[in-house]
Design an enzyme around this catalytic site. Sequence first.
Site, mmCIF file in Angstrom:
data_model
loop_
_atom_site.group_PDB
_atom_site.id
_atom_site.type_symbol
_atom_site.label_atom_id
_atom_site.label_comp_id
_atom_site.label_asym_id
_atom_site.label_seq_id
_atom_site.Cartn_x
_atom_site.Cartn_y
_atom_site.Cartn_z
ATOM 1 N N GLY A 96 0.569 -1.301 -0.018
ATOM 2 C CA GLY A 96 -0.078 -0.176 -0.243
ATOM 3 C C GLY A 96 1.104 1.095 -0.039
ATOM 4 N N LEU A 97 0.444 2.330 0.035
ATOM 5 C CA LEU A 97 1.501 3.537 0.532
ATOM 6 C C LEU A 97 2.618 3.274 1.592
ATOM 7 C CD1 LEU A 97 -1.762 6.277 0.377
ATOM 8 C CD2 LEU A 97 -0.232 5.759 -1.746
ATOM 9 N N HIS A 136 -16.742 6.293 10.554
ATOM 10 C CA HIS A 136 -17.551 6.718 9.632
ATOM 11 C C HIS A 136 -18.382 6.998 9.441
ATOM 12 C CE1 HIS A 136 -17.265 9.570 6.011
ATOM 13 N NE2 HIS A 136 -15.017 9.420 6.248
ATOM 14 N N ARG A 151 -16.301 12.974 12.554
ATOM 15 C CA ARG A 151 -17.042 11.836 12.719
ATOM 16 C C ARG A 151 -17.593 11.282 13.864
ATOM 17 N NH1 ARG A 151 -12.104 9.386 8.518
ATOM 18 N NH2 ARG A 151 -12.637 11.151 6.952
ATOM 19 N N GLU A 167 -0.942 2.110 8.226
ATOM 20 C CA GLU A 167 -1.692 2.078 8.936
ATOM 21 C C GLU A 167 -1.687 1.056 10.107
ATOM 22 O OE1 GLU A 167 -5.946 1.597 7.598
ATOM 23 O OE2 GLU A 167 -6.592 1.142 9.249
ATOM 24 N N LEU A 188 -3.384 8.976 4.629
ATOM 25 C CA LEU A 188 -2.215 9.195 3.325
ATOM 26 C C LEU A 188 -1.161 9.660 3.819
ATOM 27 C CD1 LEU A 188 -5.150 9.316 0.177
ATOM 28 C CD2 LEU A 188 -5.239 7.275 1.523
#
Lengths: 647, 249
Positions: free
Chosen positions: A51-52, A275, A339, A434, A450
Amino acid sequence: MVELFTVGETIRDTKAPGGPIQEQWEARRFGAKLINPANRRKLSVIIVGTGLAGASAAATLGEAGYQVKSFCYQDSPRRAHSIAAQGGINAAKDYRNDGDSIRRLFYDTVKGGDYRSRESNVYRLAEVSSAIIDQCVAQGVPFARDYGGLLDTRSFGGVQVSRTFYARGQTGQQLLLGAYQALERQVAAGTVEVHTRHEMLDLIVIDGKARGIVVRDMVTGALETHVADAVVLASGGYSNVYHLSTNAVGCNTTATWRAHRKGALFANPCFTQIHPTCIPVSGEHQSKLTLMSESLRNDGRIWVPKEAGDGRDPREIPDGDRDYYLERQYPAFGNLVPRDVASRAAKNQCDAGRGVGPGGRGVYLDFADATARLGRAAIEEKYGNLFDMYHKITDEDPYQVPMRIYPAVHYTMGGLWVDYDLESSIPGLFVVGEANFSDHGANRLGASALMQGLADGYFILPNTINDYFVKNPSTEAIDASHPEAVKAVDAVRARINTFLTINGARSVDSFHKELGAIVWEYCGMERNAEGLQHALGLIGALRDEFWTNVKVTGANEELNQTLERAGRVADFFELAELMCIDAFHRLESCGSHFRTESQTDDGEALRVDDDFAYVAAWEFTGDNSPPKLRKESLEYHNVKLTQRSYK
Amino acid sequence: MNVTLRIWRQHDRHAAGRMVSYGVESISPDMSFLEMLDVLNEQLTAAGDDPVAFDNDCREGICGMCSLVINGIAHGPEELTASCQLYMRHFTDGDTIDIEPWRSPSFPILRDLIVDRSAFDRIIQAGGYISAPTGAAPDAAAMLVPKKDADRAFDAATCIGCGACVAACPNGSAMLFTGAKATHLGALPQGQLERNSRALAMVNQHDAEGFGGCTEIGECTAVCPVGIPLDMISRLNGDVLSALRDNTT
Ligand SMILES: Cc1cc2nc3c(=O)[nH]c(=O)nc-3n(C[C@H](O)[C@H](O)[C@H](O)COP(=O)(O)OP(=O)(O)OC[C@H]3O[C@@H](n4cnc5c(N)ncnc54)[C@H](O)[C@@H]3O)c2cc1C
Ligand code: SF4
Ligand code: FES
């Protein structure tokens, strides 16, 4: 009652250098030992996850000249879950001249995290945020631009500055493709080897240091040993412990959980973010939930019918019979409350019977007023792709009828504990993205995951891992025949054989669904001691049933998706218990963690700084043995702790 | 609703495959196509049979993992829709639905509906990037990018790398995928330096992987879940020609 946990020694050294916060990262970088390029070629690093965080780390370490081996469970590194991020990425560029700065991004992030993150790390994150945007633009990430050709930004997630860079509704996709392409460039250069469709099933620890992993080739079933001088986990979050979440269906905790069992502390597992704006569950068959971007709350108004059970078409319900409950309860922030607050308010309305749609688990998000005010074209321009996605999934046209939304699990702030160098409590095991617990405290702000993933992978890990290498030269050449490696492979093989021979009556998915429902009910938006203890009983019983009654068809030596899922669900069981214990022990409300016993007179979250201003890092002590709590106390020298209020 | 599925079953890369029929009952029109397959797999598991293997992950049309040929059409009957975004309400009670994997010699079948698409990664390795090592980047605002170029680059960059274009192409060409990458990077000022060499290197790899040539039939763009247009292939061809010219002069 048996003790749920024991308390161990406090964690004293986080390796954060002292001194003024704005000089710490510079000091750490200067203090870190360097390795000359010729010697880097002799050092190897395993990176689990593309992932990132993982792709950026692999590309950067490859460029630096290390030998990198990268792993993912998908068929291409480009498909990691990061690809699905929609909204954007924060950076303290202050291109808008609206008063943004490193300090403000730092402050917003610490406050947004409800004062449960480590100051030094968050400040560094804000510091490197700018360089991330530079890096991505250089790689060709097509961020949104204005007509003058400059980068566009928007404001996101309840902050007052416009610091979120975005690429329409597909920011994660574009950032990941940038990192993926940099990674593939290194594959061509011969510094990175990518192993797709390979799942890490255990960590190999030798002489107290992380030295390798056991992976299963998901096509042939072969168990392989890979060794290296250091191991990096970039395996993402564990939202799928709830079964239903906005994460890709394959997201799992196996890599982090297996490392936890080998000695890595797991921090704040109960900090999970719900969320508020997702498409509600439509029935028993539901396999995942879809996020509707937070940005919709800028123009949509949230309401439920005043009368429980009011079954009228929403368009026929006159204003007087509607309760715009967020606007009523939080006049200052209205529909834009953070949130956690928006999610809990929706739950409360539905619990009181005023929810709408199937099962009464939904509230309206209505664009009628905004459409009247701005015109349909403006709404289309801003939200067209989201409206289309909603229409596709629900078969309802949100231009005509209000959307129905409900909260869903989205992100996990908890993860493996890391120090300032992003090193876990196992020397040589680093954790990025994460998968670690680091920067978001008890609640993550929009557009900051991100940022953190790329900060970790492009800029932080590549500046700290070198120090580890210099200080921990591998004295012994290790290969797959090392007794610890053999032991790990044998254990993995035995576990797989167990799955395949139970031959019970229930499918893996049925267990996952039931587990998810328990965790969602008792360790979701609201928690209390009684519920959590009850949940622990239910999870334990279900786990026992799993190990005697699960049915896994097929064999190991083939592509076997049921077997893959069985391993993941087995690990979710153990993690779920730790989450409940963590939630039970934290008798305060903070961020995403709302304990009904700890609220203000008007029902808001009540933080208890005197007792709980610490990171709860858990040590694994064995199966059927209570985990040990290791506290890292949080000290704030650069921000003042305040209670959040959005009234 | 009840449907009959005819699904390609193949144990591994080397085994022979065949279509097998299954009935699935009590399907809700609100189920996604993949959720319907989940139901089938639960049914097969209960009966002690091997579930049908199929690739999927995000289930929201962005990761590019899902890859089903449904009733002969890559990603099924709905336009601009990946397999995972297809809902059962687009089918009728009593339908018989054929489900097959991507068919292409460059995408060998690994099991049932799962194929090996690593050839796409190798095309990117050959040149599908801008060389920008970490740390060397100038300030992001130092370079202005006209909005129309940024938008064009973005449109091309939305390719999810699913491979439907290959599955749909009578020639088995991957030029739409390759053209989208060439257009994405070639539309940006940052991408100019390597523009022609990138295109040439990617096309050479494309051919080496055994993908067929493009004869502009257009089946690819018709099935593409994000609507990558055909003219991105022309753009690629232009860059390749320039590269060949550069090399000969
Ligand atoms: C729908 C959605 C929208 C979001 N939008 C935003 C946003 O707008 N802004 C924002 O900042 N954040 C957003 N987030 C959060 C953000 O996308 C994630 O937190 C982030 O992308 C995680 O990146 P990562 O690199 O840590 O892990 P991931 O991208 O999850 O990658 C994990 C990698 O690990 C691999 N892996 C996992 N387990 C194993 C194993 N056992 N063996 C081998 N490989 C393994 C996987 O194959 C994958 O390559 C969003 C999240 C969701 C769900
Ligand atoms: S061009 Fe379209 S069909 Fe081809 S890989 Fe990209 S998204 Fe898929
Ligand atoms: S499963 Fe990700 S695009 Fe279909």
